[in-house]
Scaffold this motif. Structure first.
Motif, PDB file in Angstrom:
ATOM      1  N   GLY A 327       0.478  -1.021  -0.019  1.00 10.45           N
ATOM      2  CA  GLY A 327       0.167   0.197  -0.166  1.00 10.45           C
ATOM      3  C   GLY A 327       0.619   0.983  -0.013  1.00 10.45           C
ATOM      4  N   PRO A 328       0.224   2.957   0.071  1.00 11.97           N
ATOM      5  CA  PRO A 328       0.738   3.538  -0.137  1.00 11.97           C
ATOM      6  C   PRO A 328       1.729   3.761   1.875  1.00 11.97           C
ATOM      7  N   GLN A 329       2.733   4.807   1.418  1.00 19.39           N
ATOM      8  CA  GLN A 329       3.513   5.087   2.725  1.00 19.39           C
ATOM      9  C   GLN A 329       2.652   6.780   3.436  1.00 19.39           C
ATOM     10  N   GLU A 330       1.700   5.686   4.370  1.00 18.07           N
ATOM     11  CA  GLU A 330       0.229   6.819   5.128  1.00 18.07           C
ATOM     12  C   GLU A 330       1.312   6.437   6.455  1.00 18.07           C
ATOM     13  N   GLU A 331       2.767   7.659   6.773  1.00 15.28           N
ATOM     14  CA  GLU A 331       3.185   7.339   8.227  1.00 15.28           C
ATOM     15  C   GLU A 331       2.561   6.446   8.765  1.00 15.28           C
ATOM     16  N   LYS A 332       1.067   7.596   9.949  1.00 12.39           N
ATOM     17  CA  LYS A 332       0.443   6.865  11.285  1.00 12.39           C
ATOM     18  C   LYS A 332       0.088   5.440  11.124  1.00 12.39           C
ATOM     19  N   VAL A 333      -0.785   4.954   9.128  1.00 11.26           N
ATOM     20  CA  VAL A 333      -0.558   3.566   9.395  1.00 11.26           C
ATOM     21  C   VAL A 333       0.288   2.678   9.467  1.00 11.26           C
ATOM     22  N   LEU A 334       1.850   3.165   8.904  1.00 14.22           N
ATOM     23  CA  LEU A 334       2.839   2.792   9.369  1.00 14.22           C
ATOM     24  C   LEU A 334       3.258   1.940  10.738  1.00 14.22           C
ATOM     25  N   GLU A 335       3.450   3.591  11.363  1.00 19.66           N
ATOM     26  CA  GLU A 335       3.698   3.132  12.746  1.00 19.66           C
ATOM     27  C   GLU A 335       2.391   1.972  13.500  1.00 19.66           C
ATOM     28  N   ALA A 336       1.652   2.264  12.899  1.00 17.05           N
ATOM     29  CA  ALA A 336       0.273   1.568  13.807  1.00 17.05           C
ATOM     30  C   ALA A 336       0.408  -0.338  13.074  1.00 17.05           C
ATOM     31  N   LEU A 337       1.450  -0.104  12.212  1.00 17.76           N
ATOM     32  CA  LEU A 337       1.317  -1.842  11.977  1.00 17.76           C
ATOM     33  C   LEU A 337       2.941  -2.275  12.213  1.00 17.76           C
ATOM     34  N   ALA A 338       3.790  -1.503  12.655  1.00 16.64           N
ATOM     35  CA  ALA A 338       5.368  -2.458  13.124  1.00 16.64           C
ATOM     36  C   ALA A 338       6.266  -1.496  13.429  1.00 16.64           C
ATOM     37  N   PRO A 339       6.800  -2.393  14.845  1.00 16.48           N
ATOM     38  CA  PRO A 339       7.762  -1.252  14.866  1.00 16.48           C
ATOM     39  C   PRO A 339       8.815  -0.646  13.922  1.00 16.48           C
ATOM     40  N   GLY A 340       9.116   0.379  13.328  1.00 19.09           N
ATOM     41  CA  GLY A 340      10.194   0.351  12.341  1.00 19.09           C
ATOM     42  C   GLY A 340       9.753   0.547  10.719  1.00 19.09           C
ATOM     43  N   LEU A 341       8.223   0.178  10.978  1.00 22.74           N
ATOM     44  CA  LEU A 341       7.231   0.274   9.707  1.00 22.74           C
ATOM     45  C   LEU A 341       7.552   1.791   8.707  1.00 22.74           C
ATOM     46  N   ASP A 342       7.678   2.767   9.734  1.00 26.00           N
ATOM     47  CA  ASP A 342       7.172   4.350   9.378  1.00 26.00           C
ATOM     48  C   ASP A 342       8.581   4.566   8.238  1.00 26.00           C
ATOM     49  N   LEU A 343       9.634   4.096   8.829  1.00 24.29           N
ATOM     50  CA  LEU A 343      10.661   4.113   7.787  1.00 24.29           C
ATOM     51  C   LEU A 343      10.642   3.879   6.325  1.00 24.29           C
ATOM     52  N   LEU A 344       9.567   3.473   5.899  1.00 24.90           N
ATOM     53  CA  LEU A 344       9.568   2.969   4.371  1.00 24.90           C
ATOM     54  C   LEU A 344       9.524   4.606   4.071  1.00 24.90           C
ATOM     55  N   LYS A 345       8.885   5.259   4.442  1.00 28.13           N
ATOM     56  CA  LYS A 345       8.566   7.453   4.013  1.00 28.13           C
ATOM     57  C   LYS A 345      10.149   7.185   4.167  1.00 28.13           C
ATOM     58  N   ASP A 346      10.909   6.755   3.993  1.00 29.67           N
ATOM     59  CA  ASP A 346      12.332   7.467   4.116  1.00 29.67           C
ATOM     60  C   ASP A 346      13.142   9.324   4.050  1.00 29.67           C
TER      61      ASP A 346
END
Length: 563
Positions: A327-346
């Motif tokens: 999916g899209p790199q929506e920062e809040k969604v990524l943070e909620a899924l797994a630790p460090g996943l929000d770093l996909l939005k680099d």
């Protein structure tokens, strides 16, 4: 110290800053941001049939897999299916997916809420297996002659999410192979890009088995369609572990066998990343896994993980639960899924500044409900925060502008005596209490903040298809009529005209040429970035005008003199 120091610094902070930033990016093994060098010509995407071809994982301890059976640490090519595979089309409110009964592989993902980068009338496609793109999510078993992503499977379950239904379950079941049956269960949720994936290994044989489960993303090395040539974003694999954090891997490093990742870990994820979008395999915390990146075929690469299953006794079964994010790199969604996943939005090395800036931008959007006006509001707040620093810089400029006629007269009078000219200049600075460097240091302090904001605006997927006013229907796309870039160029030139003219004629010309050269790039930058720059220019001009007026320096435009 002489009077051209200030001018030289302005040039450095303008055009040369861009060049230095690009050099820093290249030095750290990343692509240049503003002036990416053209890469070597890439081989066309492999035919769809090669998407399932796999070679041995490049680990030191892994022996070469044989056709008869795969040994631990290897992802095999697997036997060909006995019957033609079937394509299963599945849809939710945000996703349209295609699965292949050959291995139960996810071969296509369509995002109904996001438009294509090239043709805005079409939905965006990330995963695909076609003549134009190879990008799939594969899983299977190794450690013996077990079901893989090449094994035939039978599908059961519903294909679309009905009104009032919040969950959709798909089941792919393999035939018994060497006493082992593999069942893959995909669970899709309404409004979610995270897919629950459960692998159940059933031992129907007479002896215990110890298979290993592999999860991998296979992608060609081609650039995403519609990628800009005027700014560079990363495309390729990434591996995250708590020990070594986020690690991007260039396709070229895989080719040269130079990829450096944390190969074993009890946590983290593996991913394929591109501008705005990503896919990732997630395993639960505490599950040991072996991470890998490898070349699968010509212009075809894989990133994945292998996790061992405990011995499965005859008549028993073991299961492993995981998640597949597509999916899209929506920062809040990524943070909620797994630790460090929000770093996909680099955000790169400025993440410590970029993340709070995005947080503030998101809060402003929650109140304003328009991303364009939220950008304007954010820049206004930053200008307020840096008001006193800017005031000192503009005050210094105003003083320099006030004494500029005296310096010009002195330079003309003493142009035959450079040493005397230098002494007289320093005397004027002391008498007038002017620091020629005073206008530069306050601006230097703010540069990291504005670079961090640049990355926020460049990488925020919420800007895609987000309108501002009138003709701006997509803040992530260039202005279709080039109105914003023209306004930005004019405001940049006006700001230059308000600055004191350098005494040296060549430096004076450069002060006008460099903003024009710099502005050319913005004709092809996303409208949101150009809007940010215009807002910053307008507020800077207003503040500079007010300070000049208060200090008794009348508005004066230093127009270019090209002879």
């Amino acid at each position: 110290m002489n009077d051209i120091r200030r001018t030289i610094l302005w040039v450095i902070f303008g055009f040369s800053m861009v060049l230095l930033w690009d050099a820093w990016q290249v030095h750290n093994g990343q692509k240049a941001t503003f002036f990416p060098k053209p890469g070597a010509a890439q081989v066309a995407a492999a035919p769809s049939g090669t998407a399932s071809t796999a070679n041995g994982v490049p680990t030191a301890s892994a022996p070469v897999a044989t056709a008869a059976a795969a040994t631990p640490g290897q992802v095999p090519a697997g036997p060909a299916t006995a019957s033609p595979s079937e394509q299963i089309e599945v849809s939710t409110d945000v996703l349209k997916l295609r699965f292949d009964t050959e291995g139960g592989t996810l071969t296509r993902s369509v995002f109904t809420q996001h438009n294509d980068m090239v043709d805005a009338k079409k939905p965006f496609v990330l995963l695909d297996q076609s003549s134009e793109r190879v990008y799939t999510a594969q899983t299977g078993l190794i450690g013996g002659n077990f079901p893989t992503h090449k094994s035939a499977m039978r599908f059961s379950g519903e294909k679309s999410l009905k009104d009032g239904q919040n969950e959709l379950t798909l089941r792919f079941e393999s035939d018994v192979q060497n006493g082992v049956k593999l069942v893959k269960t995909y669970t899709l949720q309404r409004g979610s890009y995270a897919i629950g994936v459960k692998h159940e290994v059933i031992n129907t044989g007479t002896a215990a088995v110890s298979p290993q489960l592999y999860l991998q993303l296979v992608r060609d090395g081609n650039k995403p369609a519609g990628e800009s040539s005027f700014y560079s974003t990363f495309t390729g694999p990434a591996v995250y572990t708590e020990a070594k954090k986020y690690n991007k891997v260039e396709f070229s490093d895989i080719e040269k066998n130079k990829a450096e990742i944390d190969k074993t870990s009890p946590n983290g994820y593996v991913a394929m990343v591109q501008h705005y979008f990503a896919s990732a395999w997630l395993l639960g915390e505490g599950i040991n896994r072996e991470n890998f990146v490898r070349k699968v075929d010509n212009n075809l690469y894989a990133v994945g993980m292998i996790t061992p299953l405990a011995d499965v006794a005859p008549g028993q079964s073991k299961s492993v639960s995981s998640q597949l994010f597509v999916g899209p790199q929506e920062e809040k969604v990524l943070e909620a899924l797994a630790p460090g996943l929000d770093l996909l939005k680099d955000y790169g090395w400025l993440a410590m500044l970029s993340k709070p800036l995005y947080w503030l931008l998101d809060k402003l959007f929650g109140f304003i409900q328009n991303w364009g006006w939220s950008i304007v509001a954010l820049v206004l707040l930053l200008k307020i925060a840096f008001y006193w620093l800017n005031a000192k810089a503009y005050s210094s400029m105003a003083k320099m502008k006030a004494i500029n006629p005296k310096i010009m007269e002195m330079r003309e009078r003493l142009k035959g005596d450079p040493q005397k000219m230098q002494q007289e200049m320093m005397k004027i600075y002391r008498e007038e209490k002017v620091n020629p460097m005073g206008g530069c240091f306050p601006i230097m302090i703010q540069i990291p903040v504005f670079i961090a904001l640049y990355w926020v605006l460049l990488s925020t997927v919420e800007m895609r298809n987000a309108p501002w006013v009138g003709w701006i229907h997509d803040l992530s796309a260039p202005d279709p009529f080039f109105i914003l870039p023209i306004v930005m160029t004019l405001t940049t030139l006006l700001q230059t005209a308000l600055n004191p003219a350098p005494p040296d004629p060549m430096q004076a010309k450069m002060m006008w040429i460099m903003p024009l050269v710099f502005s050319v790039m913005f004709f092809f930058f996303p409208a949101g970035l150009v809007l940010y720059w215009i807002t910053n220019n307008v507020l800077s001009i207003a503040q500079q005008w007010i300070i000049n007026t208060r200090m008794g320096v009348p508005p004066q435009f230093n127009l270019p003199k090209f002879k």
